[in-house]
Scaffold this motif. Structure first.
Motif, PDB file in Angstrom:
ATOM      1  N   ASP A 387       0.848  -1.186   0.000  1.00 12.39           N
ATOM      2  CA  ASP A 387       0.000   0.000   0.000  1.00 12.39           C
ATOM      3  C   ASP A 387       0.889   1.243   0.000  1.00 12.39           C
ATOM      4  OD1 ASP A 387      -1.463   2.282   0.987  1.00 12.39           O
ATOM      5  OD2 ASP A 387      -3.035   0.917   1.673  1.00 12.39           O
ATOM      6  N   PRO A 388       0.810   2.099  -1.030  1.00 12.31           N
ATOM      7  CA  PRO A 388       1.724   3.249  -1.114  1.00 12.31           C
ATOM      8  C   PRO A 388       1.556   4.249   0.011  1.00 12.31           C
ATOM      9  CG  PRO A 388       0.038   3.361  -2.823  1.00 12.31           C
ATOM     10  CD  PRO A 388      -0.082   2.014  -2.208  1.00 12.31           C
ATOM     11  N   ALA A 418       8.992   6.510  -2.252  1.00 11.88           N
ATOM     12  CA  ALA A 418       7.669   6.688  -1.659  1.00 11.88           C
ATOM     13  C   ALA A 418       6.845   7.695  -2.458  1.00 11.88           C
ATOM     14  CB  ALA A 418       7.812   7.146  -0.212  1.00 11.88           C
ATOM     15  N   VAL A 419       7.467   8.789  -2.899  1.00 10.28           N
ATOM     16  CA  VAL A 419       6.736   9.799  -3.670  1.00 10.28           C
ATOM     17  C   VAL A 419       6.327   9.246  -5.023  1.00 10.28           C
ATOM     18  CG1 VAL A 419       6.857  12.104  -4.685  1.00 10.28           C
ATOM     19  CG2 VAL A 419       7.950  11.659  -2.480  1.00 10.28           C
ATOM     20  N   PRO A 423       1.250   7.891  -3.512  1.00 12.20           N
ATOM     21  CA  PRO A 423       0.244   7.675  -2.458  1.00 12.20           C
ATOM     22  C   PRO A 423      -0.954   8.581  -2.676  1.00 12.20           C
ATOM     23  CG  PRO A 423       2.120   8.913  -1.632  1.00 12.20           C
ATOM     24  CD  PRO A 423       2.505   8.452  -2.996  1.00 12.20           C
ATOM     25  N   ALA A 424      -2.123   8.085  -2.356  1.00 10.97           N
ATOM     26  CA  ALA A 424      -3.329   8.892  -2.504  1.00 10.97           C
ATOM     27  C   ALA A 424      -3.346  10.050  -1.509  1.00 10.97           C
ATOM     28  CB  ALA A 424      -4.565   8.010  -2.301  1.00 10.97           C
ATOM     29  N   ASP A 425      -2.723   9.852  -0.370  1.00 11.42           N
ATOM     30  CA  ASP A 425      -2.627  10.881   0.658  1.00 11.42           C
ATOM     31  C   ASP A 425      -1.514  11.851   0.259  1.00 11.42           C
ATOM     32  OD1 ASP A 425      -2.075  12.383   2.987  1.00 11.42           O
ATOM     33  OD2 ASP A 425      -2.744  10.751   4.296  1.00 11.42           O
ATOM     34  N   GLY A 426      -1.897  13.048  -0.176  1.00 16.17           N
ATOM     35  CA  GLY A 426      -0.911  13.999  -0.662  1.00 16.17           C
ATOM     36  C   GLY A 426       0.073  14.443   0.404  1.00 16.17           C
ATOM     37  N   GLN A 427      -0.318  14.429   1.667  1.00 14.44           N
ATOM     38  CA  GLN A 427       0.590  14.853   2.727  1.00 14.44           C
ATOM     39  C   GLN A 427       1.641  13.797   3.023  1.00 14.44           C
ATOM     40  OE1 GLN A 427      -0.455  18.046   2.085  1.00 14.44           O
ATOM     41  NE2 GLN A 427       0.791  18.120   3.939  1.00 14.44           N
ATOM     42  N   THR A 463      -5.126  16.969  -0.843  1.00 17.19           N
ATOM     43  CA  THR A 463      -5.518  15.545  -0.866  1.00 17.19           C
ATOM     44  C   THR A 463      -5.008  14.813   0.373  1.00 17.19           C
ATOM     45  OG1 THR A 463      -3.543  14.956  -2.147  1.00 17.19           O
ATOM     46  CG2 THR A 463      -5.543  15.500  -3.378  1.00 17.19           C
ATOM     47  N   GLY A 464      -4.689  15.551   1.412  1.00 18.00           N
ATOM     48  CA  GLY A 464      -4.158  14.916   2.608  1.00 18.00           C
ATOM     49  C   GLY A 464      -5.194  14.079   3.329  1.00 18.00           C
ATOM     50  N   GLY A 465      -4.733  12.948   3.842  1.00 18.80           N
ATOM     51  CA  GLY A 465      -5.593  12.068   4.623  1.00 18.80           C
ATOM     52  C   GLY A 465      -5.175  12.059   6.081  1.00 18.80           C
ATOM     53  N   VAL A 466      -5.758  11.165   6.837  1.00 20.61           N
ATOM     54  CA  VAL A 466      -5.497  11.110   8.275  1.00 20.61           C
ATOM     55  C   VAL A 466      -4.029  10.812   8.547  1.00 20.61           C
ATOM     56  CG1 VAL A 466      -6.019   9.877  10.404  1.00 20.61           C
ATOM     57  CG2 VAL A 466      -7.863  10.426   8.796  1.00 20.61           C
ATOM     58  N   LEU A 467      -3.454   9.862   7.801  1.00 21.91           N
ATOM     59  CA  LEU A 467      -2.066   9.491   8.049  1.00 21.91           C
ATOM     60  C   LEU A 467      -1.121  10.652   7.767  1.00 21.91           C
ATOM     61  CD1 LEU A 467      -1.926   5.876   6.543  1.00 21.91           C
ATOM     62  CD2 LEU A 467      -1.777   6.511   8.954  1.00 21.91           C
TER      63      LEU A 467
END
Length: 937
Positions: A387-388, A418-419, A423-427, A463-467
């Motif tokens: 999972d990216p 990693a970049v 990843p869907a989470d932009g942060q 597009t930042g998520g919780v993580l």
């Protein structure tokens, strides 16, 4: 253990050395006291080694030795004493002292008794008598005993030496010799549990006597001790009592207290030795943990004990652990957070949940200053998921941990991967770009820096998520982007973030230099940078974004109340901290040293209060160099010492390598000592630390008047083609390179190389270097200019008086050099204000050697006022007169040294004194003054 493998016992070793040396002429005695495993036996062995090196006989002190002392015939008094019969004390003492005289007739002796607490009282009383009555015997009695007081029978005549626990730094060095002890777990946890006891650091096997004491306790007391050993140190006695099925009283603890195993204080249980806890915890533990989980009042402890009581994967247990981890993380206990997350992963039924929790644990480990542990957790994540987003979180922790270990190329590739994993989470992506920038600025790798804008293009804001938001909030992205782009700027020292009037080159900025022949206006010693005068400031660090804030709790509140917010829009908590990290990086990269030092210092103080030792570790060299640059030398001193402990405890290679160079730079500009720091072989892939150490060694060599050595060091900050080894540190040493080249015994070649390097740096700086870089370039250009055009370059370097507020040492060095140049042009009245201003700055900073040089050239100085007269030459010693004549005849320092059987360094030092006394600055002017005369008889 040999006498050469002691850790953190320098004071003890010095005391033992003094003890042994005193025994060479008179009797000495001492008993070492301390807990089991504290290192008494090691100190006895060290003393034995010290004694043998000094020609002592070293003998074990026992009954066999005492019998030997009474030979060739066994004295009746000693025979009776050996059989335990009543013995005349005077006769017995005479027999022993006579034997000692015979034993030490040809050499002094060291008599050693370990575990004196196990020795017979009769022997200890006898040793007391010997100590009391010995007067001429060259013998030392050295004993060791467990406990805080001497054993019964040993008199007060024998001095006591209490051996305490190791310091954190010493314990960390000892732990490095046993890496398996911290394999797969945080080093700080191992160090904390050992409490500075060397045995507890290197072994989990308790001394037999602990087991014996435990075996003699009542069953109820033993059960209480077992539960206390399995509980946290902070667990109240009442909770332990309830969990163990006891009452609320303390009666059942009394046997353990009387046996010296524990102390009850403040409603808590304290084990008297870390290995007593190990011994007490032996045996099946699952049921005990279950009972502790049911009786503790602390949610974190409840979750841990419930997990330890469970033998299977259980999502309920795992979720409780993750929740408790979040709670302790908000309190900045990142070791505890990481432990709970790792245990949550181990109890997670689904691999995806396990990977996510391990990834978060890797970030917590980095924040706790545990790079090796963070990297191990990342490895486990990679084995569990592709999972990216989850991999990206783990890469943040591992990437920054690799930076702390000075593995910059690996850190960059980890973050880049990693970049590029999108990843869907932009942060998560932005955090890894920041990590890549951090690695690139420290490595100085041009390709890595050039690749940063492309990585930024892969980040989608909003597009930042919780993580990702838990690591770097999106609100800080504009500042983070600016800092990443500042790192990508290949020249460094450019940009728009300067708090002192903006960038730009002063009027008359330096141009391209030709390598024209002729004598540099200057020579050995007459420019700041000669013996005692160090041209140029203390070097520019490298840092970069990517050191992520420790969390949104206390540090954020410190920021809001303590003025940490920077910029037009105040941000709260983690976002504020992330933005401040970014703005301080831009300030440092663009040479706004005052702002960089202020912001990084504020973050440093906050992270110490907050308890996130890893959160700023990669920025510490940057902070210290900014402090040196803007004149905050006392603050730099304190930061170096505090960081040294952080480096040792966490085994942070970046700091372990860079701090010696930083300490050397500060010592050199103060002239705390003239000995260059030892330079190890170039660390692979670490040009940052190498450049710091080269600069420190070069400054120390200039301080000592060794221009050839100084030139070697400063030249080594650039490769064979003249490219800086580190893109920031190299160009900021150009004035020192120029001074060293001008004083070198191979001056023409050195200056030609220095001009080539200067021209390359000037081209890379571009049309708008930072004000600081413009000053350094102009200063270096003036030093390398053999024509009257040097004056224009000096004036360009000094054009902006505000520079004295931001880089006081570097501007004062340009002032003193300009003053010296004006004196050589016989423009003494013009030189005076520059020399006075420089002297004032040097004195205020504590730059003693610089101040002395400025003072020598000031009009009105006794030496300077005699310049140009026959009396001045006559006042020189005969040797200095000879050196002056040989130099006037055109001989190099090396040639003069060979002629007079001196070292080139000594010749340079003498010329440093001669020039101001005669009012000249180089050999050409010396030749004009003295005439080309022969020195042959």
């Amino acid at each position: 253990m040999s006498s050469t493998t002691l850790y953190g016992r320098a004071r003890e070793r010095a005391d033992l050395t003094a003890f042994v040396e005193s025994a060479a002429t008179r009797p000495m005695s001492m008993v070492l006291l301390g807990e089991a495993g504290i290192g008494k036996t090691a100190l006895l062995r060290a003393a034995a080694g010290i004694a043998r090196e000094r020609g002592f006989r070293v003998l074990p002190l026992d009954r066999g030795l005492l019998r030997e002392l009474a030979t060739p015939r066994l004295d009746p008094a000693l025979r009776s004493w050996a059989r335990g019969e009543p013995t005349d004390e005077a006769a017995l003492l005479t027999a022993i002292l006579t034997g000692l005289d015979r034993l030490t007739e040809n050499a002094p002796a060291l008599l050693i008794l370990d575990r004196a607490d196990r020795a017979e009282q009769a022997l200890l009383r006898l040793l007391t008598l010997v100590t009391r009555h010995a007067c001429t015997e060259r013998a030392a009695l050295l004993l060791a005993a467990r406990g805080s007081e001497p054993p019964a029978g040993l008199g007060a005549e024998i001095p006591r030496f209490r051996v305490g626990p190791l310091t954190d730094r010493a314990a960390a060095r000892l732990l490095n010799t046993r890496p398996e002890r911290a394999a797969g777990m945080p080093r700080r946890l191992v160090l904390r549990r050992a409490g500075g006891n060397p045995l507890a650091l290197t072994s989990d096997v308790p001394p037999r006597e602990f087991q014996e004491k435990l075996a003699g306790l009542p069953a109820t007391t033993l059960r209480l001790l077992r539960f206390a050993a399995l509980a946290d140190e902070a667990e109240p006695i009442s909770s332990v009592n309830r969990a163990a099925g006891g009452d609320d009283g303390l009666r059942d603890w009394e046997p353990a207290e009387q046996a010296g195993l524990v102390t009850l204080t403040g409603g808590r249980v304290r084990f008297e030795h870390p290995l007593i806890r190990v011994a007490a915890a032996t045996g099946p533990a699952r049921a005990a943990h279950g009972s502790l989980a049911g009786h503790t009042d602390e949610p974190y402890a409840r979750a841990l004990h419930a997990a330890l009581a469970s033998g299977e994967t259980d999502e309920v247990v795992a979720a409780a652990l993750e929740e408790s981890a979040a709670a302790v993380g908000r309190r900045a206990d990142f070791l505890a957070e990481g432990r709970a997350l790792r245990m949550a992963a181990e109890h997670s039924p689904r691999p995806a949940d396990a990977a996510r929790r391990l990834a978060k644990a890797a970030v917590a480990a980095y924040r706790a200053g545990e790079p090796a542990y963070a990297i191990e957790l990342h490895r486990r994540v990679v084995a569990l998921t592709d999972d990216p987003d989850v991999l990206g979180v783990a890469c943040v922790g591992a990437g920054l941990a690799l930076v702390h270990q000075a593995r910059f190329a690996e850190a960059y590739e980890t973050a880049r991967g990693a970049v590029e994993g999108r990843p869907a989470d932009g942060q998560v992506a932005m955090s890894n770009v920041a990590v890549a920038a951090n690695a690139a600025v420290l490595s100085g790798d041009a390709e890595h820096r050039a690749g940063l804008p492309a990585l930024l293009d892969l980040v989608v804001d909003g597009t930042g998520g919780v993580l990702g938001e838990a690591i770097m909030p999106g609100a800080a992205n504009p500042a983070t982007r600016a800092s990443v782009l500042a790192v990508a700027d290949s020249a460094g020292g450019r940009g728009e973030s300067s708090g002192h009037g903006g960038p730009g080159e002063p009027a008359g900025g330096p141009g391209e230099l030709s390598g024209g022949p002729g004598e540099l206006a200057g020579g050995p010693g007459e420019l700041a940078g000669g013996p005692g005068g160090l041209a140029g400031g203390p070097g520019e660090p490298a840092g970069g974004p990517g050191e992520l804030a420790g969390g949104p709790g206390e540090l954020g509140r410190v920021g809001r109340s303590g003025g940490l917010a920077v910029g037009a829009e105040p941000l709260n908590g983690l976002a504020e901290i992330a933005r401040l990290l970014a703005t301080s990086t831009v300030a440092w990269l663009t040479d706004d040293s005052v702002r960089a030092a202020a912001e990084l210092s504020a973050l440093w103080q906050a992270q110490k209060a907050y308890g996130a030792p890893g959160a700023l570790a990669g920025r510490i060299p940057m902070m210290i160099l900014a402090m040196i640059d803007c004149g905050r030398w006392q603050d730099a001193d304190e930061a170096i010492e505090e960081s040294a402990t952080l480096a040792e405890v966490g085994n942070l290679t970046l700091l372990l390598r860079s701090l010696p160079g930083l300490r050397g730079i500060l010592a050199a500009v103060r002239q705390d000592g003239g000995t260059p720091p030892a330079l190890p072989a170039r660390p692979a892939g670490d040009p940052f630390s190498e450049s710091l150490r080269r600069r420190a060694a070069g400054l120390a060599a200039l301080s000592a008047g060794d221009y050839d050595a100084a030139y070697t060091q400063f030249r080594s900050m650039f490769d064979a083609a003249g490219e800086p080894v580190h893109f920031l540190l190299g160009p900021r040493s150009l004035p020192q390179l120029a001074v060293a080249a001008g004083g070198s015994s191979r001056r023409a070649r050195a200056k030609a190389q220095a001009r080539q390097i200067f021209n390359g740096c000037r081209a890379r700086a571009g049309a708008s270097p930072s004000p600081r870089m413009a000053m350094l370039l102009a200063h270096a250009a003036a030093l390398l200019d053999d024509t009257e055009g040097a004056e224009e370059q000096f004036r360009a370097a000094l054009a902006d008086p505000d520079r004295a507020l931001h880089w006081p040492l570097e501007r004062a060095e340009a002032q003193v050099n300009f003053g010296i140049w004006l004196r050589r042009q016989r423009r003494v009245p013009e030189a005076r204000p520059h020399l006075l201003a420089a002297l004032d700055t040097f004195t205020r900073l504590g730059a003693r050697a610089h101040a002395e040089q400025a003072r020598k050239y000031l009009p009105g100085n006794a030496d300077a006022d005699r310049s140009g007269t026959a009396d001045a030459f006559a006042a020189l010693t005969a040797q200095k007169q000879m050196i002056a004549r040989l130099a006037a005849d055109g001989m190099t320092n090396r040639e003069i040294a060979q002629r007079l059987v001196l070292s080139p360094r000594t010749v340079g030092s003498h010329l440093y004194d001669i020039y101001p006394q005669l009012g000249v600055g180089n050999r050409h002017q010396l030749r004009e003054l003295l005439g080309s005369t022969s020195t042959e008889g």
